[in-house]
Design an enzyme around this catalytic site. Structure first.
Site, PDB file in Angstrom:
ATOM      1  N   ARG A 105       0.837  -1.205   0.000  1.00 45.89           N
ATOM      2  CA  ARG A 105       0.000   0.000   0.000  1.00 45.89           C
ATOM      3  C   ARG A 105       0.872   1.254   0.000  1.00 45.89           C
ATOM      4  NH1 ARG A 105      -4.951   0.294  -1.320  1.00 45.89           N
ATOM      5  NH2 ARG A 105      -5.546  -1.369   0.122  1.00 45.89           N
ATOM      6  N   GLU A 143      -2.947   8.977 -10.981  1.00 50.87           N
ATOM      7  CA  GLU A 143      -2.393   7.825 -11.705  1.00 50.87           C
ATOM      8  C   GLU A 143      -2.650   7.963 -13.197  1.00 50.87           C
ATOM      9  OE1 GLU A 143      -4.719   4.548 -10.232  1.00 50.87           O
ATOM     10  OE2 GLU A 143      -5.114   5.609  -8.380  1.00 50.87           O
ATOM     11  N   HIS A 175      -0.050   3.554 -10.511  1.00 53.90           N
ATOM     12  CA  HIS A 175      -0.986   3.905  -9.426  1.00 53.90           C
ATOM     13  C   HIS A 175      -0.256   4.722  -8.351  1.00 53.90           C
ATOM     14  CE1 HIS A 175      -4.060   3.359  -6.394  1.00 53.90           C
ATOM     15  NE2 HIS A 175      -4.729   2.460  -7.101  1.00 53.90           N
ATOM     16  N   ARG A 199       1.812  -6.559  -9.858  1.00 52.20           N
ATOM     17  CA  ARG A 199       2.195  -5.812  -8.649  1.00 52.20           C
ATOM     18  C   ARG A 199       2.538  -6.722  -7.474  1.00 52.20           C
ATOM     19  NH1 ARG A 199      -3.214  -3.135  -5.826  1.00 52.20           N
ATOM     20  NH2 ARG A 199      -4.631  -4.868  -6.146  1.00 52.20           N
TER      21      ARG A 199
HETATM   22  O1  TA6 Z   1      -7.073   3.556  -8.625  1.00 57.24           O
HETATM   23  C1  TA6 Z   1      -8.165   3.655  -7.813  1.00 57.24           C
HETATM   24  C2  TA6 Z   1      -8.610   2.271  -7.407  1.00 57.24           C
HETATM   25  O2  TA6 Z   1      -8.946   1.508  -8.504  1.00 57.24           O
HETATM   26  C3  TA6 Z   1      -9.729   2.428  -6.394  1.00 57.24           C
HETATM   27  O3  TA6 Z   1     -10.977   2.034  -6.884  1.00 57.24           O
HETATM   28  C4  TA6 Z   1      -9.242   1.673  -5.193  1.00 57.24           C
HETATM   29  O4  TA6 Z   1      -9.804   0.455  -5.046  1.00 57.24           O
HETATM   30  C5  TA6 Z   1      -7.746   1.661  -5.395  1.00 57.24           C
HETATM   31  O5  TA6 Z   1      -7.529   1.582  -6.764  1.00 57.24           O
HETATM   32  C6  TA6 Z   1      -6.883   0.731  -4.593  1.00 57.24           C
HETATM   33  O6  TA6 Z   1      -7.027  -0.593  -4.960  1.00 57.24           O
HETATM   34  P1  TA6 Z   1      -6.305  -1.714  -4.110  1.00 57.24           P
HETATM   35  O7  TA6 Z   1      -6.645  -3.003  -4.781  1.00 57.24           O
HETATM   36  O8  TA6 Z   1      -4.832  -1.421  -4.156  1.00 57.24           O
HETATM   37  O9  TA6 Z   1      -6.853  -1.601  -2.704  1.00 57.24           O
END
Ligand code: TA6
Length: 281
Positions: free
Chosen positions: A62, A256, A155, A85
């Site tokens: 994260r 992103e 991201h 990832r």
């Molecule tokens: O980029 C935004 C997103 O797609 C959100 O909808 C949110 O879920 C985020 O990514 C994080 O996703 P993750 O799977 O890393 O918790």
């Protein structure tokens, strides 16, 4: 490899740290080829990394810059944000020049990837840092004999001192999907303030975006990555994410660049690249 390139253990995962002669520094995990730290020359950390991030094989980290590939989000049958990832990439090269440092990590298809996504591919992630700038470039080639089709995003969890005091500029006039409400709109504001859960995909953003905060700003631009996601989970969603601290959402804003609205199509033998650049203004 020189002193400008260090191999280290980052919370139990192998990582590489590159340092340019002017002091700019970036740290990249082999796990996901994920940039987890960027400190511009003479500056401060510009990426958010959750204090509760998990550093384990198979688990997304994260913070930093996870690579979403070959599927952005849940817009298809694959695991959310794809699979690259959470797997280990190889370090292909790393070096510093007179005013920059760069590293490239690579990932090729294997039995594990083909079980999820039955395609031959080669992905390369190149990070290039100079004084106040970082370029992150994802390259994909298709060594197979069938077309490849994918969506992707870099991201980027950008660090904020206090997200409620931040403004995102450069989105006016763009069509966007509000993923919180499931509705489409055209952006009418000159600046976007983050005051609630925000999850938007802005399509065909041709101009640079600016993340402006009191006394500092970051320019964000993309090449071959036409769409821009703006995400902050805010308090309630954040509380459901075990790898976020209660106040962590205030210290981050994801901006992103990605290819989301129109998937990239790669003919056999073809190559593609997409880049996001961050510049301290
Ligand atoms: O980029 C935004 C997103 O797609 C959100 O909808 C949110 O879920 C985020 O990514 C994080 O996703 P993750 O799977 O890393 O918790």
């Amino acid at each position: 490899m020189s002193d400008a390139v260090q191999h280290l253990d980052f919370n139990g995962l192998p990582a590489i740290r590159i340092t340019a002669p002017n002091g700019a520094q970036a740290t990249i995990l082999q796990h996901g080829a994920q940039v987890v730290s960027w400190i511009p020359a003479g500056g401060e950390e510009r990426l958010f990394l959750s204090e509760r991030a998990r550093f384990e094989p198979g688990v997304p980290v994260r913070g930093g810059i996870p690579i979403c590939f070959p599927q952005f989000g849940s817009r298809g049958p694959l695991p959310k944000h794809g699979f690259v990832r959470t797997v280990s990439w190889d370090i292909e090269s790393a070096r510093a020049g007179s005013d920059f440092a760069t590293a490239t990590l690579v990932l090729n298809d294997d039995d594990v990837s083909r079980a999820i996504w039955p395609h031959a591919f080669r992905a390369e992630l190149t990070v290039l840092i100079s004084g106040q700038r970082m370029d992150v470039e994802l390259g994909v080639s298709n060594p197979g004999d069938e077309p490849l089709r994918f969506t992707c995003a870099l991201h980027s969890y950008l660090a904020t001192r206090e997200v409620e005091e931040a403004r995102v500029e450069g989105l006016r006039g763009l069509r966007y999907l509000d993923a919180v409400r499931g509705t489409e709109h055209k952006e009418s504001g000159t600046e976007l303030m983050i005051e609630a859960e925000t999850d938007r995909i802005y399509f065909e953003a041709a101009k640079p975006i600016m993340l402006a905060e009191p006394r500092r700003a970051l320019g964000i631009s993309g090449e071959n990555l036409p769409d821009v996601v703006v995400w902050n989970p805010w308090e309630h969603l954040s509380a459901t994410l075990p790898d976020m601290t209660p106040l962590g959402f205030r210290r981050m804003l994801c901006i992103e660049h990605g290819a989301i609205g129109r998937p990239v199509e790669l003919a056999p033998g073809a190559e593609w690249w997409g880049r996001q650049s961050l510049v301290v203004l």
